[in-house]
Design an enzyme around this catalytic site. Structure first.
Site, PDB file in Angstrom:
ATOM      1  CE  LYS A   1      52.362  61.386  46.890  1.00 59.11           C
ATOM      2  NZ  LYS A   1      51.523  60.405  46.225  1.00 59.11           N
TER       3      LYS A   1
ATOM      4  CG  ASP B   1      59.905  59.989  50.476  1.00 60.37           C
ATOM      5  OD1 ASP B   1      59.334  60.926  49.881  1.00 60.37           O
ATOM      6  OD2 ASP B   1      59.606  58.792  50.278  1.00 60.37           O
TER       7      ASP B   1
ATOM      8  CB  THR C   1      64.457  56.007  27.942  1.00 65.38           C
ATOM      9  OG1 THR C   1      65.114  54.773  27.736  1.00 65.38           O
ATOM     10  CG2 THR C   1      64.149  56.656  26.594  1.00 65.38           C
TER      11      THR C   1
ATOM     12  CG  PHE D   1      53.890  54.966  51.086  1.00 67.94           C
ATOM     13  CD1 PHE D   1      53.243  53.770  50.812  1.00 67.94           C
ATOM     14  CD2 PHE D   1      54.189  55.812  50.018  1.00 67.94           C
ATOM     15  CE1 PHE D   1      52.908  53.415  49.510  1.00 67.94           C
ATOM     16  CE2 PHE D   1      53.857  55.465  48.712  1.00 67.94           C
ATOM     17  CZ  PHE D   1      53.204  54.273  48.462  1.00 67.94           C
TER      18      PHE D   1
END
Lengths: 388, 388
Positions: free
Chosen positions: A245, A214, A269, A105
Site C-alpha cells: 500500500k 503484517d 519473475t 485481514f
C-alpha cells in the site's frame, strides 16, 4: 518531476526487469535510499513483492522453510522429502500452519485467505486450510474505565493462543508462525494494548514460532511512527514484517536468520517493480523533510480529541472512539447508520471509509494537518447535529 | 518516448491508484487499446493482476465461485455457509480442487503451488493441498516415427484425468477446474498434440469442470500465434486464460458466465498497475505494425529446421528437438552436459536457458528474425563440433 529524471530513471519506468535475475545495475543502491532507509530495527534483510497478498504468502513460505530447517538441524533433505513434495504430500510438504486471529485481514490469495477472517464475502466458496484461529481482544472503551476488564480480555486471548498451539501440535499440525496486524483494519480497527503484543511476542518465542507483523495497512507513518509495531517497545524484534500500500511496493523485512538457505526459494519473475522504489525514495525524502511522521502524531491527536468531544455530545451515534496517529475510528450503532453517515459526508466533500460491521475509519494522507482535522470536525459536527 | 507522453500518461507513471475503486478516468478505454485488443476469441472479460501467481490464484477463486453458484442454483447463500467460511470450514469453504498435471508450473503462492509440480525446490517445506495430479504426456521424438505410441500415451493421460475426477468425487473432493499450460515450460518444454488439448477440453465440459489455460509463459506471440492455445482450434473456447510476463501486467480473460456475481469478490488494492497497460498498448502496436507474430512463426521455422539439422549431426548431444514458433527446445544427455553447453554459449555471447532436468529452451524476443537464427546456429554448431 519530469525535468529532473535521470536516464536511469526513464529506463526504470519503461522497462520491466525480471528483478531476481536481472536487476537494474544500481538497484541495491536504490534499495538503500528507499526501503532499507526505513527498515524496522533488527530486520536488515528485505525482499520486494508485487502486492500485499504476495508479501504475506512469501513471508509464510520463508517462515515454513526456516522452521523446517530448524527441525532438520544438520541433516540433509531426504529423497523421501524431495519426492513427496512433488505430489503435495508430507514429509516434503509438511503439515505446518500459521496461527491467525479472528477479525484479521492478510490478503485474498489462498495462503493469506486461510489467515483472513474479517468478512464472509472474502472467503465464501474458496477452499481453505485447517489452521488455528485465536480470538483477538475486544476492548471496552473508554479504556481508562475498563482497565481490569480489558486486561482480563487480553489474557484470555493470549491463553487461547497457547492452547491452540498445543492442541494443534497434538494433532500433528505444527504452528510455525503467528501473524497479526498491529491494528486489525478491515476487521473493524480493533486495537490491543502494547502489553498484549509484547506478551504475544514472548509466546511465539517460547513455542519456537516465528512472529510475523503484517504492516500492509498500518505501515508508512500514519500511526505516528513509521511502523505501528514500533509503539510496542519490543526487546526482541518481530521476525518478519510485511508491507505494501503506502510503501508503493509490496515486500517484507526479516531477520538475518530467516534468509533462505538457497537462491530461488523465494522468487518470482518480477518481484515487484523497481520504478515503485524510485517513487518510494521520493516519498521518504518528503516525509523526512517535512517531518510528516510527527505531523501524523500531532494531527492525529487533534482528530482524536475532536472525535472524543463529538462522542460526548452524540453518544447515541458515536462510540468506542479510538486511534493511533491519524489512524482513527469510531463505532456507529449499526451498519445502516454507518453507511448513511458515510454517504452524507461524501455529499459534503468528505471521503470516509467503513470497516468491520459498523465502524468508520480515517486514513488521511500524511500531509493531513491539525487544520484539516478541524475542518473535518466542523463538517461532521453539523452532520451529527442534523442527523435523523 | 519521453517527448510524446501525454499529461495523463505522466500521471499514470507517477501515481499508484487503487485500481478497483478509483481507476484513472479513461482506464477502460486504455484496456480496449491494450488487453482487450488481443482477447482470445470467446473471452470478452478481463481482470488485471500484479503478477502471474496472483493471476492464477484469482482465476482459481473465480472458478470455485462459479462452480459453487452452479451447485447453489437459485438457492441463497445459507447462514451456515457464511459462518463456517469465517473459520476455514465447509460448507462455506467447500472441499473443491483444481486438477493439475505433473511437470506443470503455475506459480509459487499457496494455491498455485498446489498445482505446480516441476521442481522439488519450488515446493519443499511448504504445506500444500490434496488436489489431484494427472500425468502429462511424455511424447517420443521425432513425432512422425512414433505416431501410434504417442497417441496411446496421450490417451493414457486423458483416461487418468477422468479417473482422478471420479476418484476425488468419491472422496467428496470436487474437481471444479482443470489447469494446464499449452507447453509445459519450467517442467521441460513438454508438448502435447492439439488433439490432446481438444479432448481434454471435452473432458472438462463433460464433468462440469472449468478449463483454465495458463498462458503466463506461452502468451504474447512467441509460438506463432498471439495465444498458444489458438493452435488447437477449439470449438468451445477455454473458460479462463491467465497471462503475465510478456504482457507486462498479470491478469486473466474469461467467459461472461464466469463474471463474479458481486463486486469485491475478485479484488485487491492495486490490481496491477495502469502504467503497464500503457507499455503493453505500445508493444501491441509494434507487434501489429511489424507483423511480429508471423515473424515469430517464420523465424521459429528457421530455428527449428537448424536444430533438427544439428540433431542429425550430433545425436549424442541433441535429442527431442521440438518447438512452436520460436518457443523451441531440445534435450541434452544429462544435467551436467546441459549446464556446460549453457556456460560455453554464454561465453560466446549467447544467453540460453535451461528447463526440466536436461533441456535447453529458447525464448527470444519477438524481433528475433531468420538471420538471428542462422547467427545462433553457426555459433552453436561450432560449440557442438568442439564439445568434449
Amino acid at each position: 518531476m519530469m525535468k529532473t529524471v535521470r536516464a536511469w530513471d526513464v529506463s526504470t519506468f519503461i522497462n520491466r526487469p525480471a528483478l531476481g535475475i536481472l536487476p537494474p545495475e544500481n538497484f541495491s543502491e536504490r534499495l538503500k535510499e528507499s526501503l532499507l532507509s526505513v527498515a524496522p530495527k533488527g530486520l536488515p534483510q528485505v525482499m520486494t513483492m508485487a502486492c500485499g497478498s504476495c508479501s504475506n504468502e512469501n513471508a509464510f513460505k520463508l517462515i515454513f522453510m526456516w522452521y523446517r530447517n530448524k527441525e532438520r538441524g544438520r541433516n540433509n533433505v531426504t529423497k523421501e522429502e524431495l519426492e513427496s513434495c512433488m505430489i503435495n504430500q508430507p514429509p516434503g510438504c509438511p503439515d505446518y500452519a500459521m496461527l491467525s486471529f479472528m477479525g484479521g485481514f492478510h490478503g485474498r490469495t489462498f495462503g493469506c485467505l486461510a489467515t483472513t477472517h474479517s468478512k464472509a464475502i472474502h472467503k465464501l466458496d474458496i477452499p481453505s486450510l485447517d489452521w488455528p484461529i485465536a480470538p483477538f481482544p475486544r476492548l471496552k472503551y473508554p479504556l481508562e474505565d475498563f482497565v481490569k476488564e480489558n486486561q482480563q480480555e487480553e489474557a484470555r486471548c493470549l491463553e487461547e493462543v497457547e492452547d491452540l498451539i498445543v492442541k494443534y501440535r497434538k494433532k500433528k499440525k505444527i504452528v510455525a508462525g503467528i501473524i497479526i496486524e498491529p491494528i486489525q483494519s478491515e476487521g473493524g480497527d480493533n486495537h490491543a494494548s502494547d502489553d498484549f503484543f509484547r506478551k504475544l511476542r514472548d509466546i511465539a518465542r517460547k513455542h519456537g514460532c516465528a512472529f510475523l507483523v503484517d504492516e500492509v495497512q498500518t505501515g508508512g507513518g500514519c500511526t505516528g511512527k513509521f511502523w505501528a509495531h514500533e509503539h510496542w517497545g519490543l526487546d526482541d524484534p518481530a521476525d518478519v514484517v510485511t508491507f505494501s500500500k503506502k510503501m508503493m511496493t509490496g515486500g517484507f523485512f526479516h531477520k538475518e536468520e530467516f534468509r533462505p538457505n538457497a537462491p530461488y526459494r523465494i522468487f518470482n519473475t518480477w518481484l515487484g517493480d523497481p520504478s515503485k522504489n524510485l517513487l518510494l525514495a521520493e516519498v521518504i525524502r518528503v516525509i523526512k523533510r517535512e517531518d510528516l511522521i510527527n505531523n501524523a502524531a500531532h494531527a492525529g491527536k487533534a482528530l482524536l480529541t475532536g472525535l472524543l468531544d463529538l462522542q460526548a455530545r452524540y453518544p447515541h451515534l458515536i462510540s468506542r472512539v479510538r486511534g493511533r496517529g491519524t489512524f482513527c475510528s469510531f463505532d456507529t450503532p449499526n451498519d445502516a447508520t454507518r453507511n448513511k453517515l458515510i454517504t452524507i459526508a461524501r455529499n459534503k466533500g468528505v471521503v470516509l471509509g467503513g470497516c468491520g460491521d459498523r465502524s468508520i475509519r480515517f486514513r488521511p494522507t500524511l500531509i493531513f494537518k491539525d487544520h484539516h482535522a478541524h475542518l473535518f470536525l466542523n463538517i461532521f459536527s453539523d452532520i451529527l447535529a442534523n442527523f435523523k
